[in-house]
Design a protein around this motif. Structure first.
Motif, PDB file in Angstrom:
ATOM      1  N   ARG A  10       0.723  -1.220  -0.161  1.00  0.00           N
ATOM      2  CA  ARG A  10       0.063   0.037  -0.026  1.00  0.00           C
ATOM      3  C   ARG A  10       0.812   1.309  -0.044  1.00  0.00           C
ATOM      4  O   ARG A  10       0.352   2.369  -0.496  1.00  0.00           O
ATOM      5  CB  ARG A  10      -1.052   0.004   1.229  1.00  0.00           C
ATOM      6  CG  ARG A  10      -1.872  -0.992   1.124  1.00  0.00           C
ATOM      7  CD  ARG A  10      -2.657  -1.283   2.367  1.00  0.00           C
ATOM      8  NE  ARG A  10      -3.543   0.106   2.675  1.00  0.00           N
ATOM      9  CZ  ARG A  10      -3.253   1.067   3.679  1.00  0.00           C
ATOM     10  NH1 ARG A  10      -2.636   0.606   4.592  1.00  0.00           N
ATOM     11  NH2 ARG A  10      -4.033   2.011   3.891  1.00  0.00           N
ATOM     12  N   ASP A  11       1.983   1.162   0.567  1.00  0.00           N
ATOM     13  CA  ASP A  11       2.890   2.502   0.513  1.00  0.00           C
ATOM     14  C   ASP A  11       3.907   2.668  -0.797  1.00  0.00           C
ATOM     15  O   ASP A  11       4.357   3.886  -0.734  1.00  0.00           O
ATOM     16  CB  ASP A  11       3.688   2.366   1.841  1.00  0.00           C
ATOM     17  CG  ASP A  11       4.794   1.217   1.875  1.00  0.00           C
ATOM     18  OD1 ASP A  11       4.344   0.234   1.129  1.00  0.00           O
ATOM     19  OD2 ASP A  11       5.994   1.348   2.310  1.00  0.00           O
ATOM     20  N   GLY A  58      -7.989  -0.682  -4.409  1.00  0.00           N
ATOM     21  CA  GLY A  58      -7.227  -0.509  -3.012  1.00  0.00           C
ATOM     22  C   GLY A  58      -6.951   0.875  -2.638  1.00  0.00           C
ATOM     23  O   GLY A  58      -7.097   1.764  -3.497  1.00  0.00           O
ATOM     24  N   THR A  59      -6.622   0.960  -1.153  1.00  0.00           N
ATOM     25  CA  THR A  59      -6.415   2.319  -0.874  1.00  0.00           C
ATOM     26  C   THR A  59      -4.829   2.452  -0.371  1.00  0.00           C
ATOM     27  O   THR A  59      -4.378   1.416   0.025  1.00  0.00           O
ATOM     28  CB  THR A  59      -7.162   2.492   0.297  1.00  0.00           C
ATOM     29  OG1 THR A  59      -8.514   2.307   0.250  1.00  0.00           O
ATOM     30  CG2 THR A  59      -6.883   4.042   0.931  1.00  0.00           C
ATOM     31  N   LEU A  94       4.225   8.514   2.715  1.00  0.00           N
ATOM     32  CA  LEU A  94       5.065   8.353   1.743  1.00  0.00           C
ATOM     33  C   LEU A  94       6.040   7.048   1.591  1.00  0.00           C
ATOM     34  O   LEU A  94       6.841   6.740   2.503  1.00  0.00           O
ATOM     35  CB  LEU A  94       6.003   9.620   1.132  1.00  0.00           C
ATOM     36  CG  LEU A  94       5.174  10.838   1.146  1.00  0.00           C
ATOM     37  CD1 LEU A  94       5.986  12.155   0.733  1.00  0.00           C
ATOM     38  CD2 LEU A  94       4.278  10.692  -0.039  1.00  0.00           C
ATOM     39  N   GLY A  95       6.061   6.270   0.489  1.00  0.00           N
ATOM     40  CA  GLY A  95       6.670   5.091   0.516  1.00  0.00           C
ATOM     41  C   GLY A  95       7.728   5.112  -0.765  1.00  0.00           C
ATOM     42  O   GLY A  95       7.860   6.269  -1.285  1.00  0.00           O
ATOM     43  N   TYR A 146      -3.551  -2.382  -4.414  1.00  0.00           N
ATOM     44  CA  TYR A 146      -2.673  -1.981  -3.262  1.00  0.00           C
ATOM     45  C   TYR A 146      -3.140  -2.709  -2.061  1.00  0.00           C
ATOM     46  O   TYR A 146      -4.326  -2.683  -1.693  1.00  0.00           O
ATOM     47  CB  TYR A 146      -2.917  -0.608  -2.759  1.00  0.00           C
ATOM     48  CG  TYR A 146      -2.352   0.624  -4.127  1.00  0.00           C
ATOM     49  CD1 TYR A 146      -0.943   0.670  -4.131  1.00  0.00           C
ATOM     50  CD2 TYR A 146      -3.215   1.091  -4.763  1.00  0.00           C
ATOM     51  CE1 TYR A 146      -0.402   1.457  -5.299  1.00  0.00           C
ATOM     52  CE2 TYR A 146      -2.636   1.778  -6.035  1.00  0.00           C
ATOM     53  CZ  TYR A 146      -1.551   1.977  -6.038  1.00  0.00           C
ATOM     54  OH  TYR A 146      -0.943   2.924  -7.066  1.00  0.00           O
ATOM     55  N   ILE A 147      -2.217  -3.558  -1.480  1.00  0.00           N
ATOM     56  CA  ILE A 147      -2.623  -4.614  -0.379  1.00  0.00           C
ATOM     57  C   ILE A 147      -1.763  -4.255   0.788  1.00  0.00           C
ATOM     58  O   ILE A 147      -0.892  -3.602   0.849  1.00  0.00           O
ATOM     59  CB  ILE A 147      -2.721  -5.986  -1.052  1.00  0.00           C
ATOM     60  CG1 ILE A 147      -1.305  -6.313  -1.374  1.00  0.00           C
ATOM     61  CG2 ILE A 147      -3.612  -6.184  -2.041  1.00  0.00           C
ATOM     62  CD1 ILE A 147      -1.133  -7.734  -1.965  1.00  0.00           C
TER      63      ILE A 147
END
Length: 245
Positions: free
Chosen positions: A200-201, A219-220, A225-226, A244-245
Motif C-alpha cells: 500500500r505504501d 485498493g487504498t 510516503l513510500g 494496493y494491499i
C-alpha cells in the motif's frame, strides 16, 4: 534479442506492410474481388490471429479465426447456405478435438514459456534450476499462452521485466522491499490481463505506453510516503490492474 523475438518482429513488420498494400489496392481497384473497407480490416486482423495461433499451437485460435473468416467472406467463398451458428458450432467441436490432440505439444511449449527468474533461481514448470544471480537483482517474468501466478519476494527489489503474450498473470510484490527508495517495473504485454499486487505504501509512477489497453487501480494507498516504482514499457490490447494491499 532471442530468435522468437526477431521472428515476431519480422512477421508483424511484413504483415503490416502487406496490410497497407491490400488496403490501398482494394480502394484503387487493383484486385478483381470487391470487398468493403471493414471486411478488409477484420480480415487482416483475423488472418494475423490465425498465423499467430499456428506459431503458438493454439487450436481455438486457429479454428475460430478461420470460422470468423468464413462468416466474413461467406459470399465470395460461396458458402452462404451455412448460417453463422452452424460454422461456430462446427468450430467449437473442431477446437475441442484439436485441443485434445495437440495437448502434448501445448504442454511442452508452455513449459518453456511459463517461467520466472527470481533472485537467481529459474523455475520452469515444476523443475528448478539454479543460475548465477544478476548483479542488478533483475527479476524476469515471462508468461505465454496461459495463466500464471508469481510471487516476487526480495529484500532488495530494484527492477523487474514482465513479458506477457496472450496470457493472464497475477504477480505479487507484497513480499518485497525497496530499501533504495526507487524501483522499476518494465512491461511488454500483448493481448492479456495482468494484475500487479503491490504494498500500500508504494507509489506508482505510470509511464506506461498503451494501445487499446485499460489501466485501473484498486485498493487504498497508505497515507505515508513510500518508495517510488516507475511503471514503464508498453501494453497493447489488454488490461492492467494494480492492487494496493
Amino acid at each position: 534479442m532471442s530468435t522468437n523475438s526477431k521472428w515476431s518482429q519480422w512477421f508483424w513488420g511484413l504483415f503490416f506492410l502487406a496490410s497497407a498494400v491490400v488496403l490501398i489496392g482494394s480502394q484503387m481497384g487493383w484486385f478483381t474481388l470487391h470487398l468493403t473497407f471493414w471486411q478488409i480490416v477484420f480480415g487482416l486482423i483475423l488472418s494475423a490471429t490465425f498465423f499467430q495461433s499456428i506459431g503458438e499451437i493454439s487450436a481455438p485460435g486457429i479454428v475460430f479465426s478461420l470460422a470468423f473468416l468464413a462468416i466474413l467472406f461467406a459470399h465470395p467463398l460461396g458458402i452462404t447456405r451455412l448460417v453463422p451458428w452452424t460454422i461456430l458450432g462446427a468450430a467449437l467441436l473442431l477446437s475441442i478435438g484439436l485441443s485434445m490432440i495437440l495437448s502434448p505439444l501445448q504442454k511442452r511449449d508452455r513449459s518453456h514459456g511459463l517461467k520466472v527468474i527470481v533472485n537467481g533461481s529459474t523455475k520452469i514448470g515444476d523443475s528448478t534450476e539454479t543460475i548465477a544471480a544478476s548483479e542488478d537483482q533483475l527479476v524476469k517474468i515471462h508468461v505465454r499462452l496461459g495463466n500464471a501466478v508469481r510471487y516476487v519476494q526480495l529484500p532488495d527489489f530494484r527492477a523487474a521485466q514482465i513479458d506477457m503474450q496472450m496470457g493472464d498473470a497475477k504477480i505479487y510484490f507484497d513480499g518485497s522491499e525497496i530499501p533504495a527508495g526507487e524501483a522499476t517495473i518494465d512491461l511488454d504485454a500483448k493481448m492479456g490481463e495482468l494484475e500487479l499486487f503491490v504494498p500500500r505504501d508504494w507509489r506508482i509512477d505510470n509511464q506506461l505506453q498503451t494501445f487499446a489497453a485499460e489501466l485501473t487501480e484498486k485498493g487504498t494507498q497508505a497515507d505515508q510516503l513510500g518508495p517510488v516504482v516507475h511503471l514503464t514499457g508498453r501494453m497493447s490490447m489488454g488490461e492492467l490492474t494494480v492492487h494496493y494491499i
